[in-house]
Design an enzyme around this catalytic site. Structure first.
Site, PDB file in Angstrom:
ATOM      1  CE1 TYR A 144      -3.776   2.413   0.638  1.00  0.00           C
ATOM      2  CE2 TYR A 144      -2.420   3.272   2.423  1.00  0.00           C
ATOM      3  CZ  TYR A 144      -3.512   3.384   1.592  1.00  0.00           C
ATOM      4  OH  TYR A 144      -4.341   4.466   1.703  1.00  0.00           O
ATOM      5  CB  SER A 181     -12.282   1.002   2.744  1.00  0.00           C
ATOM      6  OG  SER A 181     -11.029   0.394   2.529  1.00  0.00           O
TER       7      SER A 181
END
Length: 246
Positions: A144, A181
């Site tokens: 990420y 999320s």
């Protein structure tokens, strides 16, 4: 705030929920004509006062078809991303490629398709990056962080290449923001830890303010960057992180 963006045509990706949805709502409230997109038709369908288009932001053909319907774009907010939880050893080649395709690939595809519709009149591009990137490393965020660093780099390159066309490009770098999320990631981590409280503490412990950010706070910054009030700002990675990077 109403009417500040009247007459402007805006595109917002990942507008079905979270930060993307908050950005779409903020631009709508400011009077922009918003074309909202998401890969999830169900979440997108509940967004009011916007043209809604379902497409996969990683698919060049789908993005091109959606953008072909627009004569021009004044504001482009790209909020698509994917969070892989794990160290580099815990990230398989397939997971690395998925992270790259969703986060970096979608940014490349959407900006590349949008820029030709912005060059004649100029405009503002806002990408949603993260402080977890080239700005700061976080535990268990190898893929990420790498991909969001790429989003910042691409945004800065676009800012440099298209300034002469009157196009500004800036990256917003949030800290930990409460969103559907995030709650999914907390649930996944709770299964791994065997403890929901421990999973929440993993996220809250890195927020010096002692609370999570709100999507609407990020959207307010996006709306400012989309407006002419920020006309002297381009090529910046702007942190909105509750003190993480103090």
């Amino acid at each position: 705030m109403s009417g500040k963006l009247a007459g402007k045509i805006a595109v917002v990706t990942a507008a079905g929920q979270g930060i993307g949805r908050a950005c779409a709502n903020a631009l709508i409230a400011a009077g922009a004509e918003v074309h909202a997109s998401d890969i999830n038709a169900e979440t997108l369908s509940t967004l009011d006062s916007a043209t809604r288009t379902v497409f996969d932001a990683t698919c060049e053909e789908e993005v091109a078809a959606a953008f072909a319907r627009l004569d021009r774009i004044d504001i482009l907010v790209h909020a698509v991303g994917y969070v892989h939880q794990g160290t580099i050893e815990e990230c398989t080649p397939d997971e690395w490629q998925r992270s790259s395709r969703i986060t970096m690939g979608s940014c490349y595809t959407v900006l590349r398709a949008g820029l030709p519709r912005m060059k004649e009149a100029g405009g503002s591009i806002v990408t949603i990056a993260s402080v977890c990137s080239s700005i700061k490393g976080f535990p268990r965020r190898a893929a990420y962080g790498a991909m969001k660093a790429g989003v910042i780099g691409l945004t800065k390159s676009v800012a440099a290449d298209y300034l002469s066309a009157g196009i500004r490009a800036n990256a917003i770098c949030p800290g930990t923001v409460d969103s559907p999320s995030l709650r999914e990631r907390v649930a996944d981590l709770a299964e791994e830890f065997g403890d929901m409280d421990k999973a929440w503490e993993f996220f809250l412990s890195r927020q010096p303010t002692g609370r999570l950010g709100r999507p609407e706070e990020v959207a307010a910054l996006a709306m400012y960057l989309a407006s002419e009030e920020s006309g002297f700002i381009t090529g910046q990675a702007i942190n909105i992180d509750g003190g993480i990077t103090i």
